[in-house]
Design an enzyme around this catalytic site. Sequence first.
Site, PDB file in Angstrom:
ATOM      1  N   LYS A  67      85.854  32.715  63.581  1.00  0.00           N
ATOM      2  CA  LYS A  67      86.962  31.800  63.890  1.00  0.00           C
ATOM      3  C   LYS A  67      87.997  31.846  62.774  1.00  0.00           C
ATOM      4  O   LYS A  67      89.208  31.881  63.039  1.00  0.00           O
ATOM      5  CB  LYS A  67      86.416  30.371  64.083  1.00  0.00           C
ATOM      6  CG  LYS A  67      85.609  30.236  65.365  1.00  0.00           C
ATOM      7  CD  LYS A  67      84.772  28.969  65.431  1.00  0.00           C
ATOM      8  CE  LYS A  67      83.877  29.011  66.684  1.00  0.00           C
ATOM      9  NZ  LYS A  67      82.896  27.924  66.744  1.00  0.00           N
ATOM     10  N   GLN A 119      80.989  22.654  63.785  1.00  0.00           N
ATOM     11  CA  GLN A 119      80.192  23.790  64.272  1.00  0.00           C
ATOM     12  C   GLN A 119      78.806  23.302  64.712  1.00  0.00           C
ATOM     13  O   GLN A 119      78.098  22.636  63.965  1.00  0.00           O
ATOM     14  CB  GLN A 119      80.073  24.862  63.173  1.00  0.00           C
ATOM     15  CG  GLN A 119      79.320  26.101  63.595  1.00  0.00           C
ATOM     16  CD  GLN A 119      79.993  26.842  64.762  1.00  0.00           C
ATOM     17  OE1 GLN A 119      81.193  27.044  64.782  1.00  0.00           O
ATOM     18  NE2 GLN A 119      79.205  27.241  65.741  1.00  0.00           N
ATOM     19  N   ASP A 152      87.711  21.623  70.371  1.00  0.00           N
ATOM     20  CA  ASP A 152      86.549  22.072  71.149  1.00  0.00           C
ATOM     21  C   ASP A 152      86.590  21.484  72.564  1.00  0.00           C
ATOM     22  O   ASP A 152      85.898  21.964  73.460  1.00  0.00           O
ATOM     23  CB  ASP A 152      85.245  21.600  70.470  1.00  0.00           C
ATOM     24  CG  ASP A 152      84.496  22.736  69.792  1.00  0.00           C
ATOM     25  OD1 ASP A 152      84.772  23.905  70.126  1.00  0.00           O
ATOM     26  OD2 ASP A 152      83.641  22.435  68.943  1.00  0.00           O
TER      27      ASP A 152
END
Length: 288
Positions: free
Chosen positions: A50, A94, A117
């Site tokens: 990422k 994460q 997200d």
Amino acid sequence: MTAGRLDGKACAADLEERLKERIANCNSQPHLAVIIVGDDPASHVYVRNKIRSCERLGIKSTHVELPADATQQQVAESIISMNDDSSLHGILIQSPLPKHMDEEALTDLIDPTKDVDGFHPSNLGRIVQGRLDGMIPCTPAGVMEMLRWGGVEMSGKKAVVIGRSFNVGMPQALLLAAKGADATVTIVHSRTADSKAECLAADIVIAAVGRPEMVTADWIKPGAVVVDVGINRVEDSSRDRGWRLAGDVHPDVAEIASLLSPVPGGVGPMTVAMLMANTVTSAESQHS
Ligand code: NAP
């Protein structure tokens, strides 16, 4: 028949080109913060990917690393200070977090406009309302982008989504059924009486199960489009490292389907590209 390739890498590269133009027109440099807790090696690889994508596109990234024995309060404090930081446009935790942490409660703390997200209940709820201009979870959004890029007709088609997780299967089903996509959707899960029969009736199959190569060629109607979301590590003594990556779809499906997404190089790159897209969207809307 040998299926055409739904090439997520190529689709992600196209999307990145469009994002570069949007970034060049942003009033301030988009900025993504990633919080990682503990030392799970796979999670560190995902975070590195990422951050590399951010670098490629000119998105600023901040990487906050906490030890595995950090407290829930420490993570909460990081999120709250990031919510208040107007120079930050995206916040990502994460997954997975260590077992002693409540991931749902921490997700609830993220400012929904920075929830890149798309897992905050208000962002998931907006999808039910058909409001698709917000933060949509990156994997199902990436699958939709890839289907459109591949010229797949969805309207009036029968789609089966295997899996009903909040992060992939459920939002995927809603996006396929939403106005504009207009597929007729069936969700298959571990209690489905005959998953194979459901899949055999489908024009489009999206497999998000987490079971290596579960979907075999005899599950697929000739000419169907198959998207493989699965990422599974399976033992393979012929490889130096002793394992290989496998999807949820057996490679033989390529002999039956009209289009198939590969693993790796399918949904994975699209997930990262959609994370970048959500970060850019957040930066654009915060400065408009
Ligand atoms: P998950 O939360 O474990 O959900 C799996 C789903 O599959 C559940 O809904 C489960 O049903 C269903 N299922 C399990 N066994 C089944 C069976 N035998 N028949 C039918 N359905 C069954 O997993 P996830 O987070 O959605 O991820 C799914 C896969 O996608 C994993 O391989 C993951 O690594 C991969 N993934 C890839 C990306 C990417 O970027 N490519 C991103 C996210 C996830 P129940 O609800 O009844 O238990």
